[in-house]
Design an enzyme around this catalytic site. Sequence first.
Site, mmCIF file in Angstrom:
data_model
loop_
_atom_site.group_PDB
_atom_site.id
_atom_site.type_symbol
_atom_site.label_atom_id
_atom_site.label_comp_id
_atom_site.label_asym_id
_atom_site.label_seq_id
_atom_site.Cartn_x
_atom_site.Cartn_y
_atom_site.Cartn_z
ATOM 1 N N GLU A 1 -93.824 28.908 71.672
ATOM 2 C CA GLU A 1 -94.314 27.536 71.910
ATOM 3 C C GLU A 1 -95.839 27.452 71.925
ATOM 4 O O GLU A 1 -96.416 26.433 71.579
ATOM 5 C CB GLU A 1 -93.766 26.999 73.245
ATOM 6 N N ALA B 1 -86.142 24.450 70.247
ATOM 7 C CA ALA B 1 -85.933 23.014 70.322
ATOM 8 C C ALA B 1 -86.359 22.419 68.989
ATOM 9 O O ALA B 1 -87.153 23.026 68.259
ATOM 10 C CB ALA B 1 -86.753 22.429 71.459
ATOM 11 N N GLY C 1 -86.552 27.445 72.628
ATOM 12 C CA GLY C 1 -85.337 26.967 73.281
ATOM 13 C C GLY C 1 -84.116 27.823 72.961
ATOM 14 O O GLY C 1 -83.169 27.881 73.746
ATOM 15 N N GLU D 1 -84.303 30.599 75.316
ATOM 16 C CA GLU D 1 -84.039 30.016 76.648
ATOM 17 C C GLU D 1 -82.556 29.690 76.821
ATOM 18 O O GLU D 1 -81.989 29.856 77.898
ATOM 19 C CB GLU D 1 -84.903 28.762 76.827
HETATM 20 N N1 CAA Z 1 -87.248 22.702 64.816
HETATM 21 C C1 CAA Z 1 -86.987 21.997 63.707
HETATM 22 N N2 CAA Z 1 -86.777 22.550 62.501
HETATM 23 C C2 CAA Z 1 -86.841 23.878 62.413
HETATM 24 C C3 CAA Z 1 -87.107 24.692 63.516
HETATM 25 C C4 CAA Z 1 -87.305 24.048 64.784
HETATM 26 N N3 CAA Z 1 -87.521 24.734 65.918
HETATM 27 N N4 CAA Z 1 -87.118 25.986 63.133
HETATM 28 C C5 CAA Z 1 -86.847 25.975 61.812
HETATM 29 N N5 CAA Z 1 -86.688 24.712 61.373
HETATM 30 C C6 CAA Z 1 -86.381 24.254 60.017
HETATM 31 C C7 CAA Z 1 -87.613 24.390 59.119
HETATM 32 O O1 CAA Z 1 -88.466 23.293 59.282
HETATM 33 C C8 CAA Z 1 -86.962 24.449 57.760
HETATM 34 O O2 CAA Z 1 -86.578 23.132 57.373
HETATM 35 P P1 CAA Z 1 -87.016 22.576 55.898
HETATM 36 O O3 CAA Z 1 -86.278 23.487 54.953
HETATM 37 O O4 CAA Z 1 -86.505 21.181 55.927
HETATM 38 O O5 CAA Z 1 -88.491 22.729 55.802
HETATM 39 C C9 CAA Z 1 -85.672 25.224 58.017
HETATM 40 O O6 CAA Z 1 -85.430 25.123 59.427
HETATM 41 C C10 CAA Z 1 -85.794 26.702 57.662
HETATM 42 O O7 CAA Z 1 -86.928 27.232 58.338
HETATM 43 P P2 CAA Z 1 -88.126 28.007 57.585
HETATM 44 O O8 CAA Z 1 -88.244 27.546 56.173
HETATM 45 O O9 CAA Z 1 -89.343 27.888 58.441
HETATM 46 O O10 CAA Z 1 -87.523 29.488 57.620
HETATM 47 P P3 CAA Z 1 -88.355 30.845 57.608
HETATM 48 O O11 CAA Z 1 -87.327 31.921 57.380
HETATM 49 O O12 CAA Z 1 -89.509 30.781 56.702
HETATM 50 O O13 CAA Z 1 -88.951 30.986 59.096
HETATM 51 C C11 CAA Z 1 -88.849 30.884 61.512
HETATM 52 C C12 CAA Z 1 -88.078 31.134 60.187
HETATM 53 C C13 CAA Z 1 -89.878 31.999 61.730
HETATM 54 C C14 CAA Z 1 -87.828 30.893 62.648
HETATM 55 C C15 CAA Z 1 -89.579 29.527 61.428
HETATM 56 O O14 CAA Z 1 -88.650 28.527 61.018
HETATM 57 C C16 CAA Z 1 -90.184 29.065 62.728
HETATM 58 O O15 CAA Z 1 -91.221 29.564 63.125
HETATM 59 N N6 CAA Z 1 -89.510 28.107 63.405
HETATM 60 C C17 CAA Z 1 -90.014 27.504 64.626
HETATM 61 C C18 CAA Z 1 -89.893 28.449 65.810
HETATM 62 C C19 CAA Z 1 -90.477 27.793 67.032
HETATM 63 O O16 CAA Z 1 -91.644 27.498 67.112
HETATM 64 N N7 CAA Z 1 -89.649 27.554 68.052
HETATM 65 C C20 CAA Z 1 -90.044 26.931 69.285
HETATM 66 C C21 CAA Z 1 -89.768 25.468 69.214
HETATM 67 S S1 CAA Z 1 -90.453 24.538 70.572
HETATM 68 C C22 CAA Z 1 -89.374 24.839 71.845
HETATM 69 O O17 CAA Z 1 -88.374 25.490 71.691
HETATM 70 C C23 CAA Z 1 -89.748 24.198 73.149
HETATM 71 C C24 CAA Z 1 -88.926 24.645 74.285
HETATM 72 O O18 CAA Z 1 -89.251 25.540 75.005
HETATM 73 C C25 CAA Z 1 -87.654 23.976 74.578
#
Ligand code: CAA
Length: 258
Positions: free
Chosen positions: A132, A66, A109, A112
């Site tokens: 999460e 998400a 998400g 999911e």
């Molecule tokens: N939401 C918003 N933006 C996101 C995102 C997310 N879930 N995942 C990645 N992005 C964005 C980053 O912020 C980044 O944007 P900027 O360049 O503007 O900073 C861009 O995508 C590229 O990401 P990274 O620079 O972080 O890429 P990376 O290769 O270094 O890392 C990753 C990749 C490990 C997937 C890392 O991006 C990450 O950990 N992302 C979040 C994963 C996460 O926590 N997901 C769960 C979200 S909460 C949820 O989903 C709730 C639910 O149950 C519904």
Amino acid sequence: MTEYETILVETRGRVGWITLNRPEALNALNTQTMTDVVAAASLFDADDAIGAIVLTGSERAFAAGADIKEMESKSGLEMFMGDHFGDWARFAAVRTPVIAAVSGYALGGGCELAMMCDIILAADSAKFGQPEINLGVIPGMGGSQRLIRAVGYYKAAELILSGRMMDAAEAERSGLVSRVVPAAELLDEAAKLADGIAAKSLPALYAAKATLDAAMEVPLAEGLRLERHVFASLFDTADQKEGMAAFREKRPPAFQGR
Ligand code: CAA
């Protein structure tokens, strides 16, 4: 065809393709993406000319979760009253078989969303997880319920409590994905699988999916009762007569979707 902000949509033969397209955010699922995916899937679902849907992302990410930036400042009341992920239930409820073709990250998400599909086909580059807990929350789009049903309590508990990602091989061993293929072949394999499914009898596909869905929710006796009724009802379709005649006549069936 309708234009969407966050996805690409295409029809290939009897298969509807939906490609998540927010590369700047690794296909993070914001409200607009939910609106777009649900709208596109609903249109495909209402179309008898479509017998399967493929949902995919990019090579780097199916979806990284998400959209954290969209959610970050919300209050609990806003999340609750806005029913923030509520529309995804409409995606999970489509009757047409949906294949998730997952390459790269399927996190939170994203994982999911893949689990709302009927089949998960994974590239060898795929990574699944529910991270999460690292954000101070828990899965909110079904992960705490569907992951247990997919991989069992103990594997799901480890993933959800630790936030650890698993690679494609582990996801296949755990029963989350049906098959792992080389990344370069993912879309071709998804197309082959989807084309094959879409060529079957549409009423039989809807029936199969309805009984599979029920198996996730109802006690065994109720599920078996439903299966018997649905099985019997298919004998009123022209496709059942055609399928069985084709078997007897040693030829491929020509299903008409009725
Ligand atoms: N939401 C918003 N933006 C996101 C995102 C997310 N879930 N995942 C990645 N992005 C964005 C980053 O912020 C980044 O944007 P900027 O360049 O503007 O900073 C861009 O995508 C590229 O990401 P990274 O620079 O972080 O890429 P990376 O290769 O270094 O890392 C990753 C990749 C490990 C997937 C890392 O991006 C990450 O950990 N992302 C979040 C994963 C996460 O926590 N997901 C769960 C979200 S909460 C949820 O989903 C709730 C639910 O149950 C519904």
